[in-house]
Design a protein around this motif. Structure first.
Motif, PDB file in Angstrom:
ATOM      1  N   THR A 145       0.845  -1.188   0.000  1.00 59.24           N
ATOM      2  CA  THR A 145       0.000   0.000   0.000  1.00 59.24           C
ATOM      3  C   THR A 145       0.882   1.241   0.000  1.00 59.24           C
ATOM      4  O   THR A 145       1.341   1.680   1.053  1.00 59.24           O
ATOM      5  CB  THR A 145      -0.926   0.002   1.244  1.00 59.24           C
ATOM      6  OG1 THR A 145      -1.574  -1.254   1.340  1.00 59.24           O
ATOM      7  CG2 THR A 145      -1.955   1.105   1.144  1.00 59.24           C
ATOM      8  N   PRO A 146       1.142   1.816  -1.160  1.00 59.13           N
ATOM      9  CA  PRO A 146       2.048   2.964  -1.234  1.00 59.13           C
ATOM     10  C   PRO A 146       1.617   4.131  -0.351  1.00 59.13           C
ATOM     11  O   PRO A 146       2.443   4.771   0.283  1.00 59.13           O
ATOM     12  CB  PRO A 146       2.012   3.361  -2.705  1.00 59.13           C
ATOM     13  CG  PRO A 146       1.505   2.180  -3.426  1.00 59.13           C
ATOM     14  CD  PRO A 146       0.648   1.409  -2.474  1.00 59.13           C
ATOM     15  N   THR A 147       0.327   4.399  -0.295  1.00 59.36           N
ATOM     16  CA  THR A 147      -0.115   5.537   0.510  1.00 59.36           C
ATOM     17  C   THR A 147       0.141   5.297   1.988  1.00 59.36           C
ATOM     18  O   THR A 147       0.422   6.242   2.728  1.00 59.36           O
ATOM     19  CB  THR A 147      -1.603   5.845   0.279  1.00 59.36           C
ATOM     20  OG1 THR A 147      -2.360   4.650   0.461  1.00 59.36           O
ATOM     21  CG2 THR A 147      -1.841   6.392  -1.113  1.00 59.36           C
ATOM     22  N   PRO A 162       3.111  21.916   1.467  1.00 59.94           N
ATOM     23  CA  PRO A 162       2.248  21.683   0.285  1.00 59.94           C
ATOM     24  C   PRO A 162       2.990  21.077  -0.911  1.00 59.94           C
ATOM     25  O   PRO A 162       2.442  20.229  -1.607  1.00 59.94           O
ATOM     26  CB  PRO A 162       1.724  23.084  -0.046  1.00 59.94           C
ATOM     27  CG  PRO A 162       1.775  23.819   1.261  1.00 59.94           C
ATOM     28  CD  PRO A 162       2.976  23.273   1.986  1.00 59.94           C
ATOM     29  N   ASN A 163       4.215  21.490  -1.149  1.00 58.99           N
ATOM     30  CA  ASN A 163       4.974  20.923  -2.271  1.00 58.99           C
ATOM     31  C   ASN A 163       5.244  19.443  -2.060  1.00 58.99           C
ATOM     32  O   ASN A 163       5.161  18.642  -2.988  1.00 58.99           O
ATOM     33  CB  ASN A 163       6.296  21.667  -2.459  1.00 58.99           C
ATOM     34  CG  ASN A 163       6.083  23.078  -2.944  1.00 58.99           C
ATOM     35  OD1 ASN A 163       5.062  23.381  -3.568  1.00 58.99           O
ATOM     36  ND2 ASN A 163       7.028  23.956  -2.648  1.00 58.99           N
ATOM     37  N   ARG A 219       1.760  12.641  -6.488  1.00 58.44           N
ATOM     38  CA  ARG A 219       2.234  12.188  -7.810  1.00 58.44           C
ATOM     39  C   ARG A 219       2.973  10.858  -7.698  1.00 58.44           C
ATOM     40  O   ARG A 219       2.795   9.954  -8.511  1.00 58.44           O
ATOM     41  CB  ARG A 219       3.143  13.247  -8.437  1.00 58.44           C
ATOM     42  CG  ARG A 219       2.407  14.422  -9.019  1.00 58.44           C
ATOM     43  CD  ARG A 219       3.296  15.284  -9.914  1.00 58.44           C
ATOM     44  NE  ARG A 219       4.600  15.588  -9.352  1.00 58.44           N
ATOM     45  CZ  ARG A 219       4.884  16.650  -8.591  1.00 58.44           C
ATOM     46  NH1 ARG A 219       3.936  17.511  -8.311  1.00 58.44           N
ATOM     47  NH2 ARG A 219       6.092  16.841  -8.124  1.00 58.44           N
ATOM     48  N   LEU A 220       3.817  10.754  -6.669  1.00 61.15           N
ATOM     49  CA  LEU A 220       4.571   9.519  -6.459  1.00 61.15           C
ATOM     50  C   LEU A 220       3.629   8.339  -6.210  1.00 61.15           C
ATOM     51  O   LEU A 220       3.834   7.254  -6.750  1.00 61.15           O
ATOM     52  CB  LEU A 220       5.538   9.689  -5.286  1.00 61.15           C
ATOM     53  CG  LEU A 220       6.398   8.478  -4.931  1.00 61.15           C
ATOM     54  CD1 LEU A 220       7.280   8.088  -6.113  1.00 61.15           C
ATOM     55  CD2 LEU A 220       7.250   8.778  -3.714  1.00 61.15           C
ATOM     56  N   THR A 221       2.603   8.560  -5.420  1.00 68.43           N
ATOM     57  CA  THR A 221       1.625   7.504  -5.150  1.00 68.43           C
ATOM     58  C   THR A 221       0.970   7.034  -6.442  1.00 68.43           C
ATOM     59  O   THR A 221       0.815   5.836  -6.669  1.00 68.43           O
ATOM     60  CB  THR A 221       0.553   8.010  -4.167  1.00 68.43           C
ATOM     61  OG1 THR A 221       1.191   8.398  -2.955  1.00 68.43           O
ATOM     62  CG2 THR A 221      -0.476   6.943  -3.867  1.00 68.43           C
ATOM     63  N   THR A 235       0.659   2.952 -10.634  1.00 65.58           N
ATOM     64  CA  THR A 235       0.696   2.639 -12.056  1.00 65.58           C
ATOM     65  C   THR A 235       1.567   1.421 -12.342  1.00 65.58           C
ATOM     66  O   THR A 235       1.245   0.593 -13.185  1.00 65.58           O
ATOM     67  CB  THR A 235       1.225   3.848 -12.856  1.00 65.58           C
ATOM     68  OG1 THR A 235       0.358   4.944 -12.623  1.00 65.58           O
ATOM     69  CG2 THR A 235       1.292   3.550 -14.333  1.00 65.58           C
ATOM     70  N   TYR A 236       2.660   1.298 -11.623  1.00 68.76           N
ATOM     71  CA  TYR A 236       3.610   0.219 -11.913  1.00 68.76           C
ATOM     72  C   TYR A 236       3.515  -0.971 -10.985  1.00 68.76           C
ATOM     73  O   TYR A 236       4.255  -1.925 -11.148  1.00 68.76           O
ATOM     74  CB  TYR A 236       5.042   0.782 -11.895  1.00 68.76           C
ATOM     75  CG  TYR A 236       5.254   1.763 -13.011  1.00 68.76           C
ATOM     76  CD1 TYR A 236       5.331   1.329 -14.328  1.00 68.76           C
ATOM     77  CD2 TYR A 236       5.322   3.123 -12.752  1.00 68.76           C
ATOM     78  CE1 TYR A 236       5.486   2.236 -15.355  1.00 68.76           C
ATOM     79  CE2 TYR A 236       5.490   4.036 -13.785  1.00 68.76           C
ATOM     80  CZ  TYR A 236       5.577   3.578 -15.081  1.00 68.76           C
ATOM     81  OH  TYR A 236       5.721   4.467 -16.093  1.00 68.76           O
TER      82      TYR A 236
END
Length: 155
Positions: free
Chosen positions: A53-55, A71-72, A79-81, A86-87
């Motif tokens: 679970t990446p998150t 915030p950044n 985006r990383l999640t 995706t992979y």
């Protein structure tokens, strides 16, 4: 007729203390070994959860590095999640859930209810009536939260 025997052992107090220390050390080592096995098991469970679970991995990291949560960083983590999802083939359904969420957010209540009902029918056709009932229950909650009923005019 009973046979009774009496034995009396004598030992030097140094020997007794040595035996007691040895027993204590054996007991302490057993406790340490048990604690180590438990820590190892917990670490393996945490590793399994974090790797699937990446998150959760990111949340765990932020808990231990709260100063990194600007915030950044949050946007970069988001985006990383998405990239990880995706992979990672075992998290492909996370992508499906995100797509459904994106699709549903612009639908009005009747269209959402229709979508949920359609999914419930698919669940039923695939021999998952309990899941279908649970989904319909969620749809009823959604309808009442939005103030929509099938007999009322659409919003």
């Amino acid at each position: 007729m009973g046979v009774w025997a009496r034995a009396q052992l004598t030992a030097d107090t140094t020997d007794i203390e040595t035996v007691v220390c040895l027993q204590r050390r054996i007991h302490d080592e057993a406790l340490n070994e048990q604690a180590n096995r438990q820590r190892q098991h917990q670490a393996e469970e945490l590793h399994q959860a974090l790797s699937t679970t990446p998150t959760l991995t990111l949340a765990y990291w932020l808990i231990h590095q709260p100063q990194a949560a600007d915030p950044n960083t949050i946007e970069a983590l988001s985006r990383l999640t998405r990239e990880i999802a995706t992979y990672a083939p075992h998290t492909v359904w996370v992508q499906v859930a995100h797509l459904l969420q994106t699709f549903v957010q612009d639908l009005d209540t009747p269209a959402r209810v229709n979508l949920v009902d359609s999914l419930a029918q698919i669940f039923t056709r695939n021999d998952q009536p309990e899941l279908a009932d649970h989904l319909r229950s969620i749809a009823r909650q959604m309808q009442s939260a939005d103030g929509y009923s099938p007999s009322s005019p659409p919003r």
